[in-house]
Design an enzyme around this catalytic site. Structure first.
Site, short mmCIF file in Angstrom:
data_model
loop_
_atom_site.label_atom_id
_atom_site.label_comp_id
_atom_site.label_asym_id
_atom_site.label_seq_id
_atom_site.Cartn_x
_atom_site.Cartn_y
_atom_site.Cartn_z
N SER A 176 74.54 71.12 73.31
CA SER A 176 74.48 70.45 74.60
C SER A 176 75.78 70.50 75.38
CB SER A 176 74.05 69.00 74.42
OG SER A 176 74.95 68.30 73.58
N HIS A 204 67.38 71.07 74.32
CA HIS A 204 67.77 71.77 75.54
C HIS A 204 67.17 73.18 75.64
CE1 HIS A 204 70.76 68.74 76.79
NE2 HIS A 204 70.91 68.56 75.48
N LYS A 235 64.05 66.36 79.57
CA LYS A 235 64.94 67.38 80.12
C LYS A 235 64.11 68.38 80.93
CE LYS A 235 68.41 66.52 76.61
NZ LYS A 235 67.76 65.34 75.98
#
Length: 386
Positions: A176, A204, A235
Site C-alpha cells: 500500500s 489494493h 477501495k
C-alpha cells in the site's frame, strides 16, 4: 507524589510531544461536497465511490432491509443480500466460498487470530500492512519478517522451521505504501515446496488487476496455491467492508471461531447492495480499468521525464519518495494550494528516511487533471532546487 490520573495525563502529553517533535503529527481533513481539491490521495481506483448507481442501490437496500443489520451474522444480521454478495465475491475470485467482514483490518485480525497460536510459525513480508502484523501479535504466534519480495530469504527461514510446526506465509498483494506487487507465483511455489499455507491480502489489487478485475491473485491462482485470500470493498469497489475467500473448510472454521466475525454487528445491508452494483459495473465496464491503466502509464512516463523519484510501481499507487518529513509536508502544502490533495506519508507508517507523497490515480481522473498535477509536482521540484 503524582496521582494515577496525573500519570495518565503525563503519558499522553509525552507521546504527543514526541510525535510532534518527529514531524509525524497527523491531522484529519474534514471534507464536504464543496471540497475544492482534486483527490489524488484516496483509494477510489475505479471512481465508483461517487457513482450515483451505488448510492441508489445503497438507498434502496436501506429501504428494504433497514439502515443497519441489527445484529451479528450469527444472530439475525445475515440478510439475503449478504448471502448474494458472498456468492458473487467467491465467483469473482474463483473460490468455493467467501465470508464478509466489516473491515479489511477485522478480516486480517480474524484470520490470523483464528488460525494461529504460539505453536504456529508465521512469515511476513517486511512491508506488510499493519493489520497483518497486528493479527500475528494478537494470536501470540512466533513471527518472522522476510526481506521485501525476497523469496530466497523466505525459503531460508522456512527451511529452519521445525517440520512439526504449522507454517503460514503472509503477504500483501499490492503493497500500500510502495505500490509494487508480490510475486504470487513465486510465493506459491515456495510454500508448496515447504508445506506452508499462503495468505494474500489483495486489498489494493482487487478490481484493478487481473483479466476480470479479480486482483493479482483471483482466478489465476486457485486455493491450492493461495489458501487464504483477503479482499476489501472500500477501495476499487467504492463501498465498504471486506471478505475472506477460500475453501469450505476454511470459511466454516472462520464462522465458528473468528472472534472479529462472531462478535460484530453485520455490515449494513444497503452497503452490501451497493457492492453488488459495483460488481456489476466491474463486469460490464472494463473500460474503467483500461482508462486507469492508461493514466498509470502516462503519469509514469511524464514523471520520469521530469526526474521525479518514483518507486517501481505499475499500480495506481505512485509514491514520490522525498526522504525528509518536513520536505514532504512542504510539497503537500504547495500541492494543496495548487488544488490537489495527496497523501503525505511519514514515519512510523514508512521507515525513517523514506517519507513520501503517496499519489493515487483513479479512472475518475482525466488527462487535464493529470497534466496539472504533474505541472504542480514539477514546480515543487524546481522550487526546492532553486
Amino acid at each position: 507524589m503524582m496521582s494515577r490520573a496525573d500519570l495518565w495525563s503525563k503519558r499522553l502529553a509525552s507521546a504527543a510531544t514526541q510525535r510532534r517533535a518527529e514531524g509525524g503529527w497527523r491531522q484529519r481533513p474534514t471534507l464536504d461536497e464543496a471540497d475544492p481539491l482534486i483527490d489524488f490521495a484516496g483509494n477510489d481506483y475505479l471512481g465508483l465511490a461517487g457513482d450515483p448507481r451505488l448510492a441508489e442501490a445503497q438507498a434502496e437496500g436501506a429501504k428494504r432491509f433497514g439502515a443497519g443489520a441489527r445484529a451479528s451474522h450469527l444472530v439475525t444480521g445475515h440478510h439475503a443480500v449478504h448471502e448474494r454478495l458472498e456468492q458473487r465475491l467467491a465467483e469473482l475470485t474463483g473460490r468455493p466460498r467467501a465470508l464478509l467482514f466489516s473491515t479489511g483490518y477485522m478480516a486480517n485480525l480474524g484470520v490470523l487470530q483464528t488460525l494461529c497460536d504460539r505453536h504456529t510459525r508465521v512469515f511476513q513480508d517486511r512491508l506488510n500492512h499493519a493489520s497483518l502484523l497486528d493479527g500475528a501479535r494478537l494470536a501470540q504466534a512466533p513471527s518472522r519478517r522476510f526481506h521485501h519480495r525476497d523469496l530466497a530469504d523466505l525459503e531460508r527461514l522456512l527451511e529452519r522451521t521445525p517440520q512439526d510446526a504449522p507454517a503460514l506465509v503472509v503477504s500483501d498483494g499490492v503493497f500500500s505504501m510502495d505500490g509494487d506487487t508480490a510475486d504470487i507465483a513465486g510465493l506459491a511455489d515456495t510454500c508448496q515446496r515447504q508445506g506452508a499455507w499462503l495468505m494474500i491480502d489483495d486489498a489494493h489489487g482487487l478490481g484493478v488487476l487481473g483479466e476480470h478485475g479479480d486482483g493479482c491473485v483471483g482466478r489465476a491462482h486457485d486455493q491450492r496455491q493461495v489458501t487464504i485470500l483477503v479482499g476489501t470493498l472500500g477501495k476499487a469497489l467504492g463501498s465498504a467492508g471486506a471478505f475472506v475467500a477460500g475453501d469450505a473448510a476454511l470459511i466454516d472454521h472462520l464462522v465458528q471461531f473468528a472472534r472479529p466475525y462472531i462478535y460484530t454487528t453485520a455490515q449494513p445491508p444497503g452497503v452490501a447492495a451497493a457492492t453488488l452494483t459495483a460488481l456489476d459495473i466491474l463486469e460490464q465496464e472494463p473500460e474503467r480499468r483500461d482508462r486507469l491503466h492508461r493514466h498509470i502509464a502516462d503519469f509514469r512516463r511524464e514523471a520520469a521525464r521530469l526526474g521525479l523519484p518514483l518507486t517501481d510501481s505499475t499500480t495506481p499507487i505512485q509514491p514520490v519518495v522525498l526522504g525528509d518529513s518536513a520536505r514532504v509536508m512542504r510539497w503537500a502544502e504547495r500541492l494543496a494550494r495548487a488544488g490537489f490533495r495527496v497523501g503525505a506519508i511519514r514515519p512510523p507508517t514508512v521507515p525513517r528516511g523514506q517519507a513520501r507523497l503517496r499519489i493515487t490515480l483513479s479512472a475518475a481522473h482525466d488527462a487535464t487533471a493529470l497534466d496539472a498535477l504533474l505541472g504542480a509536482l514539477d514546480a515543487c521540484r524546481r522550487e526546492d532546487a532553486s
